[in-house]
Design a protein around this motif. Structure first.
Motif, PDB file in Angstrom:
ATOM      1  N   SER A  92      17.264 -15.178  -0.102  1.00  0.00           N
ATOM      2  CA  SER A  92      16.242 -14.343   0.551  1.00  0.00           C
ATOM      3  C   SER A  92      15.672 -13.262  -0.349  1.00  0.00           C
ATOM      4  N   VAL A  93      16.174 -13.138  -1.581  1.00  0.00           N
ATOM      5  CA  VAL A  93      15.792 -11.991  -2.398  1.00  0.00           C
ATOM      6  C   VAL A  93      14.301 -11.996  -2.762  1.00  0.00           C
ATOM      7  N   ALA A  94      13.747 -13.170  -3.117  1.00  0.00           N
ATOM      8  CA  ALA A  94      12.335 -13.212  -3.508  1.00  0.00           C
ATOM      9  C   ALA A  94      11.405 -12.863  -2.346  1.00  0.00           C
ATOM     10  N   PRO A  95      11.541 -13.512  -1.169  1.00  0.00           N
ATOM     11  CA  PRO A  95      10.676 -13.107  -0.054  1.00  0.00           C
ATOM     12  C   PRO A  95      10.928 -11.672   0.394  1.00  0.00           C
ATOM     13  N   MET A  96      12.171 -11.205   0.285  1.00  0.00           N
ATOM     14  CA  MET A  96      12.453  -9.826   0.663  1.00  0.00           C
ATOM     15  C   MET A  96      11.713  -8.853  -0.246  1.00  0.00           C
ATOM     16  N   MET A  97      11.712  -9.144  -1.552  1.00  0.00           N
ATOM     17  CA  MET A  97      10.991  -8.294  -2.502  1.00  0.00           C
ATOM     18  C   MET A  97       9.494  -8.305  -2.203  1.00  0.00           C
ATOM     19  N   ALA A  98       8.965  -9.492  -1.884  1.00  0.00           N
ATOM     20  CA  ALA A  98       7.535  -9.601  -1.594  1.00  0.00           C
ATOM     21  C   ALA A  98       7.176  -8.802  -0.339  1.00  0.00           C
ATOM     22  N   ILE A  99       8.007  -8.905   0.697  1.00  0.00           N
ATOM     23  CA  ILE A  99       7.746  -8.167   1.929  1.00  0.00           C
ATOM     24  C   ILE A  99       7.883  -6.669   1.707  1.00  0.00           C
ATOM     25  N   SER A 100       8.879  -6.280   0.902  1.00  0.00           N
ATOM     26  CA  SER A 100       9.048  -4.861   0.601  1.00  0.00           C
ATOM     27  C   SER A 100       7.832  -4.328  -0.156  1.00  0.00           C
ATOM     28  N   PHE A 101       7.359  -5.129  -1.104  1.00  0.00           N
ATOM     29  CA  PHE A 101       6.151  -4.773  -1.862  1.00  0.00           C
ATOM     30  C   PHE A 101       4.958  -4.593  -0.918  1.00  0.00           C
ATOM     31  N   PHE A 102       4.809  -5.527   0.004  1.00  0.00           N
ATOM     32  CA  PHE A 102       3.710  -5.451   0.960  1.00  0.00           C
ATOM     33  C   PHE A 102       3.839  -4.216   1.849  1.00  0.00           C
ATOM     34  N   GLY A 103       5.051  -3.974   2.368  1.00  0.00           N
ATOM     35  CA  GLY A 103       5.260  -2.829   3.251  1.00  0.00           C
ATOM     36  C   GLY A 103       5.019  -1.504   2.561  1.00  0.00           C
ATOM     37  N   PHE A 104       5.512  -1.367   1.340  1.00  0.00           N
ATOM     38  CA  PHE A 104       5.295  -0.117   0.610  1.00  0.00           C
ATOM     39  C   PHE A 104       3.826   0.068   0.265  1.00  0.00           C
ATOM     40  N   GLY A 105       3.172  -1.036  -0.144  1.00  0.00           N
ATOM     41  CA  GLY A 105       1.743  -0.954  -0.461  1.00  0.00           C
ATOM     42  C   GLY A 105       0.911  -0.589   0.754  1.00  0.00           C
ATOM     43  N   LEU A 106       1.280  -1.145   1.917  1.00  0.00           N
ATOM     44  CA  LEU A 106       0.565  -0.833   3.148  1.00  0.00           C
ATOM     45  C   LEU A 106       0.759   0.634   3.523  1.00  0.00           C
ATOM     46  N   LEU A 124       5.461   9.186  -0.348  1.00  0.00           N
ATOM     47  CA  LEU A 124       6.272   8.131  -0.946  1.00  0.00           C
ATOM     48  C   LEU A 124       7.468   7.809  -0.061  1.00  0.00           C
ATOM     49  N   PHE A 125       8.074   8.849   0.501  1.00  0.00           N
ATOM     50  CA  PHE A 125       9.227   8.646   1.379  1.00  0.00           C
ATOM     51  C   PHE A 125       8.830   7.822   2.599  1.00  0.00           C
ATOM     52  N   LEU A 126       7.728   8.187   3.247  1.00  0.00           N
ATOM     53  CA  LEU A 126       7.293   7.481   4.443  1.00  0.00           C
ATOM     54  C   LEU A 126       6.849   6.059   4.125  1.00  0.00           C
ATOM     55  N   SER A 127       6.216   5.860   2.975  1.00  0.00           N
ATOM     56  CA  SER A 127       5.817   4.509   2.568  1.00  0.00           C
ATOM     57  C   SER A 127       7.048   3.642   2.329  1.00  0.00           C
ATOM     58  N   GLY A 128       8.069   4.237   1.700  1.00  0.00           N
ATOM     59  CA  GLY A 128       9.321   3.517   1.495  1.00  0.00           C
ATOM     60  C   GLY A 128       9.997   3.185   2.811  1.00  0.00           C
ATOM     61  N   CYS A 129       9.919   4.099   3.775  1.00  0.00           N
ATOM     62  CA  CYS A 129      10.476   3.842   5.102  1.00  0.00           C
ATOM     63  C   CYS A 129       9.821   2.627   5.746  1.00  0.00           C
ATOM     64  N   LEU A 130       8.506   2.516   5.591  1.00  0.00           N
ATOM     65  CA  LEU A 130       7.794   1.367   6.156  1.00  0.00           C
ATOM     66  C   LEU A 130       8.257   0.073   5.490  1.00  0.00           C
ATOM     67  N   ALA A 131       8.504   0.117   4.184  1.00  0.00           N
ATOM     68  CA  ALA A 131       9.028  -1.058   3.494  1.00  0.00           C
ATOM     69  C   ALA A 131      10.372  -1.473   4.082  1.00  0.00           C
ATOM     70  N   GLY A 132      11.208  -0.479   4.434  1.00  0.00           N
ATOM     71  CA  GLY A 132      12.499  -0.771   5.052  1.00  0.00           C
ATOM     72  C   GLY A 132      12.353  -1.453   6.400  1.00  0.00           C
ATOM     73  N   VAL A 133      11.340  -1.061   7.158  1.00  0.00           N
ATOM     74  CA  VAL A 133      11.081  -1.699   8.456  1.00  0.00           C
ATOM     75  C   VAL A 133      10.697  -3.161   8.252  1.00  0.00           C
ATOM     76  N   PHE A 134       9.831  -3.411   7.292  1.00  0.00           N
ATOM     77  CA  PHE A 134       9.338  -4.765   7.057  1.00  0.00           C
ATOM     78  C   PHE A 134      10.435  -5.704   6.571  1.00  0.00           C
ATOM     79  N   THR A 135      11.330  -5.219   5.710  1.00  0.00           N
ATOM     80  CA  THR A 135      12.326  -6.109   5.117  1.00  0.00           C
ATOM     81  C   THR A 135      13.474  -6.443   6.060  1.00  0.00           C
ATOM     82  N   THR A 136      13.627  -5.689   7.143  1.00  0.00           N
ATOM     83  CA  THR A 136      14.755  -5.906   8.053  1.00  0.00           C
ATOM     84  C   THR A 136      14.776  -7.324   8.614  1.00  0.00           C
ATOM     85  N   VAL A 137      13.613  -7.915   8.825  1.00  0.00           N
ATOM     86  CA  VAL A 137      13.539  -9.263   9.401  1.00  0.00           C
ATOM     87  C   VAL A 137      14.247 -10.290   8.518  1.00  0.00           C
ATOM     88  N   ILE A 138      14.308 -10.032   7.209  1.00  0.00           N
ATOM     89  CA  ILE A 138      14.992 -10.925   6.288  1.00  0.00           C
ATOM     90  C   ILE A 138      16.383 -10.402   5.943  1.00  0.00           C
TER      91      ILE A 138
END
Length: 301
Positions: A92-106, A124-138
């Motif tokens: 799951s590491v590759a899709p997780m990285m991609a989703i984290s990238f997407f969440g942080f970018g968003l 930056l903190f809040l953007s990183g938090c959003l990345a954490g929300v997105f990656t939880t599914v994986i």
């Protein structure tokens, strides 16, 4: 968990966004994540076993610390015992990285309408938090399978009579018991861990990179040792925030069905504090912080 590759973070800061394709970034993130797993998984196994060992009088505990856990694991199961459960996060590491990238970018796009302006630490903190929300599914199902595989030899007293033959077998058996709900057991605690810890990671990493950049130079000109130092310290910041909920999550995900009610947050927390006190929330501390620097260093190499 909040540990992106250097290439990805440079993209997110807008330094090379127009020159590197999403496919290359996906591959780079997956390769970086795989390096992190190979370097850090043995210490992750030690961490999980320390967090879930039976709560008995101090003198009778199975493992007296990280080094003792390492010796006993290798003695009983060989070096491969330290890599139990790695298949699930590796897949799951590759899709997780991609989703984290997407969440942080968003998150960055939402909080920074003008790309020419530098992101504030709170952004930056809040953007990183959003990345954490997105990656939880994986992350959540991968963590559930990984933790069960890491502790099953401990629960059965060795290599005999283990319940799961591997990651796929474990996932299928979980699905047969209670469906997708069983695979996603611990989702709330995963969110409680990953949302603030990802935020802390991104904020610390960006802050340190800018602090170490000489006046008149670009962040992209930082030397490799400085980048590794920033990544290692950011990884520690990640775990300072994330370790207590990680202890709760690990105990909840590896507990027999029905032992804890609801999300497990209240019941697991109450039980740990009653039996072992506040120090229980930092079980596996040594293994986690030994892992943070080398894992992040290999990921950025």
């Amino acid at each position: 968990m909040g540990e992106l590759g250097e290439l990805e973070l440079e993209l997110l800061q807008g330094n090379q966004e127009k020159h590197i394709s999403p496919l290359k970034n996906f591959v780079a993130g997956g390769a970086g994540g795989a390096c992190l797993l190979f370097v850090g998984h043995p210490l992750d196994t030690i961490k999980v076993r320390l967090q879930t060992q039976p709560r008995v009088p101090r003198q009778d505990v199975l493992y007296k610390g990280a080094y003792d856990c390492f010796l006993k694991t290798v003695s009983k199961e060989g070096l491969l015992g330290l890599y139990k459960g790695m298949g699930a996060p590796l897949a799951s590491v590759a899709p997780m990285m991609a989703i984290s990238f997407f969440g942080f970018g968003l998150g960055k796009q939402m909080l920074q309408p003008d790309p020419t302006k530098t992101l504030m630490p709170t952004q930056l903190f809040l953007s990183g938090c959003l990345a954490g929300v997105f990656t939880t599914v994986i992350v959540c199902p991968g963590e559930r399978v990984k933790c069960l595989l890491q502790v099953q030899a401990q629960a059965s007293g060795g290599q005999q009579a283990v319940r799961y033959a591997g990651p796929l077998d474990c996932a299928l058996k979980l699905y047969k018991t209670q469906g997708i709900r069983s695979i996603y057991k611990g989702t709330t605690l995963t969110l409680i861990r990953d949302v603030p810890s990802n935020g802390a990671y991104f904020m610390a990493y960006d802050f340190l990179k800018h602090k170490m950049t000489a006046e008149g130079e670009s962040v992209s000109q930082l030397s490799t040792p400085k980048i590794l130092l920033c990544g290692g310290i950011a990884g520690i910041c990640n775990w300072v925030v994330g370790l207590p909920p990680d202890v709760l999550k690990t105990n909840f995900q590896t507990a027999p069905d029905g032992r804890y009610r609801g999300t497990g947050l209240v019941d697991v927390l109450r039980e740990l504090l009653r039996d072992e006190g506040p120090r229980a929330l930092y079980k596996g501390f040594n293994a986690v912080f030994l892992r943070a620097f080398p894992a992040n260093a290999w990921q950025r190499h």
